[in-house]
Enzyme design. Structure first.
Site, mmCIF file in Angstrom:
data_model
loop_
_atom_site.group_PDB
_atom_site.id
_atom_site.type_symbol
_atom_site.label_atom_id
_atom_site.label_comp_id
_atom_site.label_asym_id
_atom_site.label_seq_id
_atom_site.Cartn_x
_atom_site.Cartn_y
_atom_site.Cartn_z
ATOM 1 N N LYS A 100 43.766 39.097 57.292
ATOM 2 C CA LYS A 100 42.373 39.224 56.882
ATOM 3 C C LYS A 100 41.491 39.468 58.088
ATOM 4 O O LYS A 100 41.865 39.038 59.184
ATOM 5 C CB LYS A 100 41.896 37.991 56.109
ATOM 6 C CG LYS A 100 42.204 36.611 56.697
ATOM 7 C CD LYS A 100 41.852 36.179 58.059
ATOM 8 C CE LYS A 100 40.512 36.142 58.628
ATOM 9 N NZ LYS A 100 40.423 35.604 59.983
ATOM 10 N N TYR A 151 36.834 34.126 53.977
ATOM 11 C CA TYR A 151 37.412 33.003 53.227
ATOM 12 C C TYR A 151 36.407 32.425 52.226
ATOM 13 O O TYR A 151 36.767 32.000 51.138
ATOM 14 C CB TYR A 151 37.806 31.864 54.175
ATOM 15 C CG TYR A 151 39.006 32.145 55.020
ATOM 16 C CD1 TYR A 151 40.276 32.151 54.461
ATOM 17 C CD2 TYR A 151 38.891 32.351 56.379
ATOM 18 C CE1 TYR A 151 41.393 32.377 55.245
ATOM 19 C CE2 TYR A 151 40.001 32.578 57.171
ATOM 20 C CZ TYR A 151 41.246 32.593 56.600
ATOM 21 O OH TYR A 151 42.345 32.819 57.371
HETATM 22 P P1 NAD Z 1 44.657 37.445 69.179
HETATM 23 O O1 NAD Z 1 43.588 38.002 70.035
HETATM 24 O O2 NAD Z 1 45.209 36.118 69.542
HETATM 25 O O3 NAD Z 1 45.864 38.464 69.085
HETATM 26 C C1 NAD Z 1 45.684 39.843 68.945
HETATM 27 C C2 NAD Z 1 46.933 40.578 69.379
HETATM 28 O O4 NAD Z 1 46.685 41.972 69.322
HETATM 29 C C3 NAD Z 1 47.341 40.260 70.836
HETATM 30 O O5 NAD Z 1 48.725 40.116 70.902
HETATM 31 C C4 NAD Z 1 46.921 41.503 71.600
HETATM 32 O O6 NAD Z 1 47.731 41.755 72.723
HETATM 33 C C5 NAD Z 1 47.124 42.580 70.537
HETATM 34 N N1 NAD Z 1 46.345 43.789 70.789
HETATM 35 C C6 NAD Z 1 46.819 45.032 70.714
HETATM 36 N N2 NAD Z 1 45.899 45.930 71.017
HETATM 37 C C7 NAD Z 1 44.786 45.246 71.308
HETATM 38 C C8 NAD Z 1 43.486 45.635 71.738
HETATM 39 N N3 NAD Z 1 43.149 46.906 71.862
HETATM 40 N N4 NAD Z 1 42.590 44.664 71.955
HETATM 41 C C9 NAD Z 1 42.897 43.368 71.775
HETATM 42 N N5 NAD Z 1 44.124 42.929 71.377
HETATM 43 C C10 NAD Z 1 45.053 43.873 71.160
HETATM 44 O O7 NAD Z 1 44.084 37.448 67.686
HETATM 45 P P2 NAD Z 1 44.615 36.595 66.462
HETATM 46 O O8 NAD Z 1 43.824 35.356 66.365
HETATM 47 O O9 NAD Z 1 46.087 36.480 66.498
HETATM 48 O O10 NAD Z 1 44.147 37.528 65.239
HETATM 49 C C11 NAD Z 1 44.886 38.657 64.837
HETATM 50 C C12 NAD Z 1 44.594 38.947 63.364
HETATM 51 O O11 NAD Z 1 44.984 37.829 62.589
HETATM 52 C C13 NAD Z 1 43.112 39.179 63.053
HETATM 53 O O12 NAD Z 1 42.979 40.155 62.078
HETATM 54 C C14 NAD Z 1 42.640 37.845 62.531
HETATM 55 O O13 NAD Z 1 41.557 37.947 61.627
HETATM 56 C C15 NAD Z 1 43.887 37.344 61.825
HETATM 57 N N6 NAD Z 1 43.956 35.870 61.773
HETATM 58 C C16 NAD Z 1 44.220 35.277 60.595
HETATM 59 C C17 NAD Z 1 44.277 33.916 60.506
HETATM 60 C C18 NAD Z 1 44.585 33.240 59.203
HETATM 61 O O14 NAD Z 1 44.442 32.025 59.125
HETATM 62 N N7 NAD Z 1 45.038 33.965 58.200
HETATM 63 C C19 NAD Z 1 44.037 33.128 61.642
HETATM 64 C C20 NAD Z 1 43.785 33.768 62.848
HETATM 65 C C21 NAD Z 1 43.746 35.140 62.899
#
Ligand code: NAD
Length: 374
Positions: free
Chosen positions: A140, A225
């Site tokens: 999401k 959410y």
């Molecule tokens: P994060 O920043 O921790 O991870 C992002 C990942 O994408 C990293 O591994 C990064 O290296 C990679 N990436 C690749 N290209 C990139 C770029 N150009 N810029 C930045 N990062 C890049 O983020 P996250 O918290 O893991 O979130 C990722 C997704 O998951 C989002 O869509 C977020 O909304 C979703 N999410 C969902 C939940 C949930 O409870 N369902 C919780 C957290 C995050």
């Protein structure tokens, strides 16, 4: 979808897809939940695409799951590939980067790609995974525009694969209970919902602060959410929305995305849902006022443990691993060759993005925005 599911099914049972004489003996692809238990003893092979913070939670959940396996990874960081390979025993042949990702098409050991990248990248990697013939779970918010969501749905449909949203709360007992209490009108008609989620965020380098990557601020990230739970508790679609941006307190940090936003959704029954999502305070709660009582959760939306009560007393449900449970439930459906339920399909994610866009329009214009539905 049917063809691919059938192929997946045949593969899983080690039966050649061309063996028509055998195929006719197989159960129908559209089997009912009660008649099918094909998932027993099997696992859905998932490749995590994007190895950030949330992918770590997902991997831990999948390791503890019954019907899934962390079977592959997609990462742009070679050192992460080394660490994950070791930790999750991933073969070199199932490790991809963003450039050679499309080669996953040839990999029979991957059934599904879980897209866990920044929001603006969801579209590209969902479409590439679909074109590689893999089922997709996308995190999401589904994408940053409704048009992107539409393209993602079309790509999955054209490739005959299924598209799920990573809506973990659809499998979480406290949230399932508030959905039941609302939709079954256990306390009568719900008149007012308050659902808010916020946390303090102060990292200027995070993609979440960049409009092009995140699509917006806390509304995109957290508000999705609140929109979801208002919809699933009422079992209705909002007809209009009003909204207001909060004041910008940290002008350095919040140059591109909102610091906070408050909105009100109006529903056909007359119910109103009011929510705030914010990056400047911690809040995680749900409250529903109905004609004959109330029900509430706080924490309500995060990873738990959740706490809740109704006007009749405490709610008491087990704490589950939300990520593992979500993946298991999706795996059971796919391994059975069934269709994913409506509440986690692409159309559901697109409806949330449509409502989010209407909230932004209402906040920008100061006007009530009417919502049309597909
Ligand atoms: P994060 O920043 O921790 O991870 C992002 C990942 O994408 C990293 O591994 C990064 O290296 C990679 N990436 C690749 N290209 C990139 C770029 N150009 N810029 C930045 N990062 C890049 O983020 P996250 O918290 O893991 O979130 C990722 C997704 O998951 C989002 O869509 C977020 O909304 C979703 N999410 C969902 C939940 C949930 O409870 N369902 C919780 C957290 C995050």
């Amino acid at each position: 979808m049917e063809n691919l599911s059938r192929r997946l099914f045949l593969q899983k049972f080690g039966i050649g897809a061309s063996t028509t004489a055998v195929a006719v003996l197989l159960p129908s692809i559209e089997m009912t939940a009660s008649s099918s238990k094909l998932y027993e003893g099997r696992r859905l092979n998932i490749a995590l695409c994007g190895l950030g913070r949330y992918a770590g939670y997902l991997a831990e959940g999948i390791v503890g799951s019954q019907y899934c396996r962390v079977a592959g990874i997609v990462t742009g960081t070679p050192s992460k590939a080394v660490d994950w390979k070791k930790k999750y025993d991933i073969p070199d042949a199932s490790i991809y980067n963003y450039q050679n990702f499309d080669e996953i098409k040839k990999n029979k050991d991957i059934d599904m790609v879980y897209v866990v990248l920044p929001n603006s990248m969801h579209k590209e990697f969902t479409i590439r995974a679909a074109e590689a013939g893999k089922h997709v779970i996308v995190e999401k918010p589904m994408a940053v525009t409704v048009a992107d969501c539409r393209e993602m749905i079309a790509a999955c449909k054209n490739s005959g694969v299924q598209l799920a949203l990573g809506y973990r709360l659809h499998y979480e007992p406290y949230n399932l209970e508030i959905k039941r209490l609302g939709q079954e009108k256990v306390f009568g008609q719900v008149r007012l919902i308050e659902a808010s989620l916020g946390y303090k965020s102060a990292d200027p380098n995070s993609w979440r602060m960049k409009k092009a990557m995140a699509g917006g601020g806390p509304l995109m990230n957290l508000g999705v959410y609140c929109v979801q739970c208002s919809r699933y508790v009422l079992g209705e679609e909002p007809v209009s929305v009003t909204a207001q941006f909060g004041p910008v307190i940290d002008k350095e940090l919040f140059k591109e995305v909102e610091e906070s936003i408050t909105w009100q959704l109006q529903f056909p029954s007359g119910a109103v849902s009011t929510s705030t999502s914010a990056y400047n305070c911690n809040i995680d709660r749900f409250f529903a006022a109905a004609d004959e009582g109330f029900f509430e959760l706080s924490p309500a939306i995060s990873y738990g443990p959740f706490k809740g009560r109704t006007s009749k007393g405490e709610l008491n449900f087990p704490t589950i691993n939300q990520q593992g449970t979500q993946c298991d439930e999706i795996a059971k459906v796919l391994l059975d060759g069934r269709k994913l339920p409506d509440h986690i399909r692409g159309e559901e994610g697109m409806q949330d993005v449509r409502i989010i866009q209407a909230i932004y329009t209402a906040a920008r214009t100061g006007k009530r925005v009417s919502l049309s539905h597909v």
